[in-house]
Design a protein around this motif. Structure first.
Motif, PDB file in Angstrom:
ATOM      1  N   GLN A 287      56.433  19.470   0.663  1.00  0.00           N
ATOM      2  CA  GLN A 287      56.362  18.867  -0.469  1.00  0.00           C
ATOM      3  C   GLN A 287      55.663  17.681  -0.321  1.00  0.00           C
ATOM      4  OE1 GLN A 287      60.995  19.228  -0.820  1.00  0.00           O
ATOM      5  NE2 GLN A 287      60.408  19.201  -2.875  1.00  0.00           N
ATOM      6  N   ILE A 288      55.522  16.830   0.761  1.00  0.00           N
ATOM      7  CA  ILE A 288      55.111  15.741   1.082  1.00  0.00           C
ATOM      8  C   ILE A 288      53.561  16.052   0.986  1.00  0.00           C
ATOM      9  CG2 ILE A 288      54.524  13.874   2.450  1.00  0.00           C
ATOM     10  CD1 ILE A 288      57.587  13.987   3.463  1.00  0.00           C
ATOM     11  N   ALA A 289      53.081  16.834   1.580  1.00  0.00           N
ATOM     12  CA  ALA A 289      51.701  17.087   1.698  1.00  0.00           C
ATOM     13  C   ALA A 289      51.202  17.626   0.306  1.00  0.00           C
ATOM     14  CB  ALA A 289      51.577  18.467   2.555  1.00  0.00           C
ATOM     15  N   ASP A 290      52.171  18.453  -0.514  1.00  0.00           N
ATOM     16  CA  ASP A 290      51.623  18.872  -1.856  1.00  0.00           C
ATOM     17  C   ASP A 290      51.571  17.549  -2.600  1.00  0.00           C
ATOM     18  OD1 ASP A 290      51.285  21.570  -0.851  1.00  0.00           O
ATOM     19  OD2 ASP A 290      53.171  22.181  -1.516  1.00  0.00           O
ATOM     20  N   GLU A 291      52.386  16.720  -2.638  1.00  0.00           N
ATOM     21  CA  GLU A 291      52.546  15.562  -3.628  1.00  0.00           C
ATOM     22  C   GLU A 291      51.152  14.695  -3.378  1.00  0.00           C
ATOM     23  OE1 GLU A 291      55.882  13.263  -4.770  1.00  0.00           O
ATOM     24  OE2 GLU A 291      57.232  14.815  -3.997  1.00  0.00           O
ATOM     25  N   LEU A 292      50.896  14.657  -2.038  1.00  0.00           N
ATOM     26  CA  LEU A 292      49.873  13.742  -1.625  1.00  0.00           C
ATOM     27  C   LEU A 292      48.593  14.490  -2.184  1.00  0.00           C
ATOM     28  CD1 LEU A 292      50.725  12.733   1.936  1.00  0.00           C
ATOM     29  CD2 LEU A 292      50.292  11.073   0.122  1.00  0.00           C
ATOM     30  N   ALA A 293      48.197  15.753  -1.836  1.00  0.00           N
ATOM     31  CA  ALA A 293      47.292  16.481  -2.506  1.00  0.00           C
ATOM     32  C   ALA A 293      47.174  16.463  -3.902  1.00  0.00           C
ATOM     33  CB  ALA A 293      47.124  17.965  -1.900  1.00  0.00           C
ATOM     34  N   ARG A 294      48.320  16.479  -4.739  1.00  0.00           N
ATOM     35  CA  ARG A 294      48.213  16.242  -5.943  1.00  0.00           C
ATOM     36  C   ARG A 294      47.634  14.911  -6.578  1.00  0.00           C
ATOM     37  NH1 ARG A 294      51.392  14.219  -9.553  1.00  0.00           N
ATOM     38  NH2 ARG A 294      52.994  13.977  -8.034  1.00  0.00           N
ATOM     39  N   LEU A 295      48.098  13.886  -6.038  1.00  0.00           N
ATOM     40  CA  LEU A 295      47.410  12.857  -6.280  1.00  0.00           C
ATOM     41  C   LEU A 295      46.103  12.385  -5.841  1.00  0.00           C
ATOM     42  CD1 LEU A 295      50.799  10.860  -5.249  1.00  0.00           C
ATOM     43  CD2 LEU A 295      50.237  11.091  -7.711  1.00  0.00           C
ATOM     44  N   GLY A 296      45.598  13.279  -4.894  1.00  0.00           N
ATOM     45  CA  GLY A 296      44.191  12.886  -4.233  1.00  0.00           C
ATOM     46  C   GLY A 296      44.269  11.744  -3.144  1.00  0.00           C
ATOM     47  N   ALA A 297      45.586  11.670  -2.796  1.00  0.00           N
ATOM     48  CA  ALA A 297      45.824  10.252  -1.599  1.00  0.00           C
ATOM     49  C   ALA A 297      45.994  10.911  -0.183  1.00  0.00           C
ATOM     50  CB  ALA A 297      47.245   9.649  -2.071  1.00  0.00           C
ATOM     51  N   THR A 298      45.840   9.936   0.612  1.00  0.00           N
ATOM     52  CA  THR A 298      46.066  10.289   2.000  1.00  0.00           C
ATOM     53  C   THR A 298      47.002   9.268   2.561  1.00  0.00           C
ATOM     54  OG1 THR A 298      44.294   8.427   2.819  1.00  0.00           O
ATOM     55  CG2 THR A 298      43.492  10.693   2.181  1.00  0.00           C
ATOM     56  N   LEU A 299      47.982   9.939   3.509  1.00  0.00           N
ATOM     57  CA  LEU A 299      48.954   9.136   4.264  1.00  0.00           C
ATOM     58  C   LEU A 299      49.021   9.672   5.755  1.00  0.00           C
ATOM     59  CD1 LEU A 299      52.605   8.501   2.981  1.00  0.00           C
ATOM     60  CD2 LEU A 299      52.317   9.256   5.318  1.00  0.00           C
ATOM     61  N   ASN A 300      48.706   8.594   6.557  1.00  0.00           N
ATOM     62  CA  ASN A 300      48.719   8.958   7.870  1.00  0.00           C
ATOM     63  C   ASN A 300      49.717   8.149   8.737  1.00  0.00           C
ATOM     64  OD1 ASN A 300      46.203  10.675   7.838  1.00  0.00           O
ATOM     65  ND2 ASN A 300      45.367   8.783   7.108  1.00  0.00           N
ATOM     66  N   THR A 301      50.258   8.680   9.661  1.00  0.00           N
ATOM     67  CA  THR A 301      51.255   7.949  10.533  1.00  0.00           C
ATOM     68  C   THR A 301      50.699   8.022  11.995  1.00  0.00           C
ATOM     69  OG1 THR A 301      52.610   9.874  10.915  1.00  0.00           O
ATOM     70  CG2 THR A 301      53.004   8.481   8.906  1.00  0.00           C
ATOM     71  N   GLY A 302      51.042   7.101  12.693  1.00  0.00           N
ATOM     72  CA  GLY A 302      50.385   6.840  14.181  1.00  0.00           C
ATOM     73  C   GLY A 302      50.898   5.745  14.788  1.00  0.00           C
ATOM     74  N   SER A 303      50.944   5.703  16.056  1.00  0.00           N
ATOM     75  CA  SER A 303      51.292   4.665  17.119  1.00  0.00           C
ATOM     76  C   SER A 303      50.329   4.272  18.088  1.00  0.00           C
ATOM     77  CB  SER A 303      52.558   4.997  17.618  1.00  0.00           C
ATOM     78  OG  SER A 303      52.202   6.012  18.836  1.00  0.00           O
ATOM     79  N   THR A 304      50.360   3.024  18.450  1.00  0.00           N
ATOM     80  CA  THR A 304      49.312   2.496  19.400  1.00  0.00           C
ATOM     81  C   THR A 304      50.490   1.724  20.605  1.00  0.00           C
ATOM     82  OG1 THR A 304      49.222   0.313  18.586  1.00  0.00           O
ATOM     83  CG2 THR A 304      47.521   1.732  17.675  1.00  0.00           C
ATOM     84  N   MET A 305      49.673   1.143  21.391  1.00  0.00           N
ATOM     85  CA  MET A 305      50.468   0.566  22.466  1.00  0.00           C
ATOM     86  C   MET A 305      51.585  -0.508  22.170  1.00  0.00           C
ATOM     87  SD  MET A 305      47.820  -0.472  25.457  1.00  0.00           S
ATOM     88  CE  MET A 305      47.393   0.627  26.735  1.00  0.00           C
ATOM     89  N   ASP A 306      51.235  -1.042  20.851  1.00  0.00           N
ATOM     90  CA  ASP A 306      52.038  -2.390  20.418  1.00  0.00           C
ATOM     91  C   ASP A 306      52.557  -1.809  18.823  1.00  0.00           C
ATOM     92  OD1 ASP A 306      51.584  -3.808  22.774  1.00  0.00           O
ATOM     93  OD2 ASP A 306      49.096  -4.018  21.913  1.00  0.00           O
ATOM     94  N   ALA A 307      52.323  -0.991  18.362  1.00  0.00           N
ATOM     95  CA  ALA A 307      52.549  -0.846  16.802  1.00  0.00           C
ATOM     96  C   ALA A 307      52.740   0.349  16.371  1.00  0.00           C
ATOM     97  CB  ALA A 307      51.725  -1.793  15.887  1.00  0.00           C
ATOM     98  N   THR A 308      53.516   0.702  15.445  1.00  0.00           N
ATOM     99  CA  THR A 308      53.570   2.062  14.816  1.00  0.00           C
ATOM    100  C   THR A 308      53.204   1.764  13.372  1.00  0.00           C
ATOM    101  OG1 THR A 308      55.344   2.930  16.086  1.00  0.00           O
ATOM    102  CG2 THR A 308      55.217   3.998  14.175  1.00  0.00           C
ATOM    103  N   THR A 309      52.135   2.483  12.891  1.00  0.00           N
ATOM    104  CA  THR A 309      51.484   2.188  11.575  1.00  0.00           C
ATOM    105  C   THR A 309      51.772   3.629  10.390  1.00  0.00           C
ATOM    106  OG1 THR A 309      49.954   0.913  12.361  1.00  0.00           O
ATOM    107  CG2 THR A 309      49.532   1.491  10.413  1.00  0.00           C
ATOM    108  N   ILE A 310      51.993   3.221   9.192  1.00  0.00           N
ATOM    109  CA  ILE A 310      51.993   4.162   8.156  1.00  0.00           C
ATOM    110  C   ILE A 310      50.994   3.476   7.021  1.00  0.00           C
ATOM    111  CG2 ILE A 310      53.329   5.393   6.361  1.00  0.00           C
ATOM    112  CD1 ILE A 310      55.800   4.614   7.954  1.00  0.00           C
ATOM    113  N   SER A 311      49.654   4.402   7.036  1.00  0.00           N
ATOM    114  CA  SER A 311      48.780   3.960   6.187  1.00  0.00           C
ATOM    115  C   SER A 311      48.563   5.006   5.166  1.00  0.00           C
ATOM    116  CB  SER A 311      47.383   3.801   7.016  1.00  0.00           C
ATOM    117  OG  SER A 311      47.573   2.775   8.075  1.00  0.00           O
TER     118      SER A 311
END
Length: 412
Positions: A287-311
């Motif tokens: 559902q999350i993937a389909d809603e993002l596709a419908r909006l033409g949007a991107t959403l990415n999650t990830g971590s580094t040594m010092d942070a977790t990011t949702i973009s």
């Protein structure tokens, strides 16, 4: 380390009839987590690590490709058969209007988003040059957008029937094995002219080619000054405005990454980040993937040594809905048990794939050499096989609850 299947067909030249249909069908088949091949091969059957489809548009004739990499324990033959079943569907039934709209929105967002950059693939200079090179018309942007808006479910099905024939494609299975290096042959004897550095010019020698272009007038450097505020709940908000394009991008940065991993649970922060968009209290992963596709949007999650990011990034007209999705995955991840096991299998496959990448092997060796095996920095973000198998849902939920707090985060 893992089998891969590549399929390729010859398709219409860039900007010719059928080229836009090819890009639309590439997005429908393999354009991301909302695509048909991802849902079938990666999510449902769980026989693939990754799958993608793309139209490589060229001037004399284009190439449509599908690539899939198998999950450990599965074969290239399995992948080919599953891909063929999805191709049969799109040959016999037109895609839905919603699928066309999703693909169109994704393509338009990518085109407009690229205009935020001067150079690079898809930047302003690249797009002007592409239109000029292929069409002799640098100002083709509006007409380019209209190409995709003219695509219909029927035109996509007609394209698939005409070009996705089984007798007009190349299928390559890349499988693990010992490389066989051929004995190098003697180089061909060069012609006398070539050996003296004399070649035939493609462009006629014109006087202006011998004079370097004059630089333009110098302009003062103007750097944007971000506006910052602290919200009542402690969240830092940083706003950086650049007027000109209808694009909004946001990153939620949490000050906890792999530095917060217990030594025996390397990869925990990365595992948690990967699970954020795999299900919430109100939405499932697809559902999350389909809603993002419908909006033409991107959403990415990830971590580094010092942070977790949702973009997240979208056209400004869709940013309100995109931000709602971003908030949902940040505030209400549900860590579904079945999605954890699917993601666990995928991450174990990533660890196998890393052995094929000299850069990743070197990074792992360097991390241990620099920090030692008892330090959180001593591992790559994915962690180890033992830790990946041992991490529990409760540990993920506890990491999220402990780390995702407003006064230790910033929305940029």
């Amino acid at each position: 380390q893992l089998p891969r299947v590549s399929m390729a067909w010859l398709t219409p030249s860039a900007f010719k009839p059928g080229d836009a249909d090819a890009e639309i069908v590439a997005d429908i088949l393999g354009g991301g987590r909302s695509s048909r091949l991802y849902k079938k091969l990666v999510y449902e059957l769980q026989i693939a690590q990754t799958v993608s489809a793309f139209q490589n548009s060229l001037i004399l004739g284009s190439m449509f490709q599908i690539q899939a990499t198998a999950r450990p324990g599965h074969t290239a033959t399995e992948l080919e058969q599953a891909i063929e079943q999805e191709l049969n569907v799109i040959r016999t039934q037109p895609p839905t209007a919603a699928e066309i709209e999703q693909a169109r929105n994704s393509i338009e967002t990518a085109i407009i988003g690229g205009l935020d950059r001067l150079g690079g693939f898809g930047g302003v200079a690249d797009r002007l040059n592409m239109y000029n090179h292929y069409l002799g018309t640098p100002g083709y942007l509006d007409k380019d957008i209209q190409r995709y808006r003219a695509v219909t479910p029927q035109s996509v099905q007609a394209f698939a029937r005409e070009y996705f024939a089984t007798n007009s494609r190349v299928v390559v299975h890349a499988v693990p094995g010992q490389p066989q290096i051929d004995t190098p042959q003697s180089p061909p004897v060069a012609s006398a002219e070539a050996s003296q550095g004399v070649g035939q010019s493609i462009n006629a020698e014109e006087p202006w080619r011998f004079e370097m272009p004059k630089p333009g007038a110098a302009r003062p450097l103007e750097l944007a000054t971000p506006t910052s505020a602290t919200l009542p709940n402690g969240l830092t908000l940083i706003l950086n405005e650049r007027r000109g394009l209808p694009i909004v991008a946001a990153s939620l940065v949490i000050k906890a990454g792999s530095d917060a991993n217990p030594v025996e649970k390397s990869g925990l922060a990365s595992f948690v980040a990967a699970m954020l968009d795999e299900g919430t209290g109100t939405r499932g992963a697809l559902q999350i993937a389909d809603e993002l596709a419908r909006l033409g949007a991107t959403l990415n999650t990830g971590s580094t040594m010092d942070a977790t990011t949702i973009s997240a990034r979208s056209l400004s007209k869709n940013f309100g809905a995109t931000l709602d999705l971003m908030a949902d995955v940040a505030l209400r991840p549900s860590f579904p048990a079945d999605e954890i096991e699917r993601q666990r299998a995928n991450r174990l496959g990533q660890l196998v794939q890393q052995r094929d990448n000299p850069g990743q092997v070197a990074a792992q060796v360097m991390a241990v050499a620099l920090y030692g095996s008892r330090h959180p920095y001593g591992y790559t973000e994915v962690g180890t096989e033992a830790a990946t198998k041992a991490i529990t849902r409760e540990e993920m939920s506890d990491f999220w609850r402990r780390s995702f707090v407003p006064n230790s985060a910033a929305l940029v």
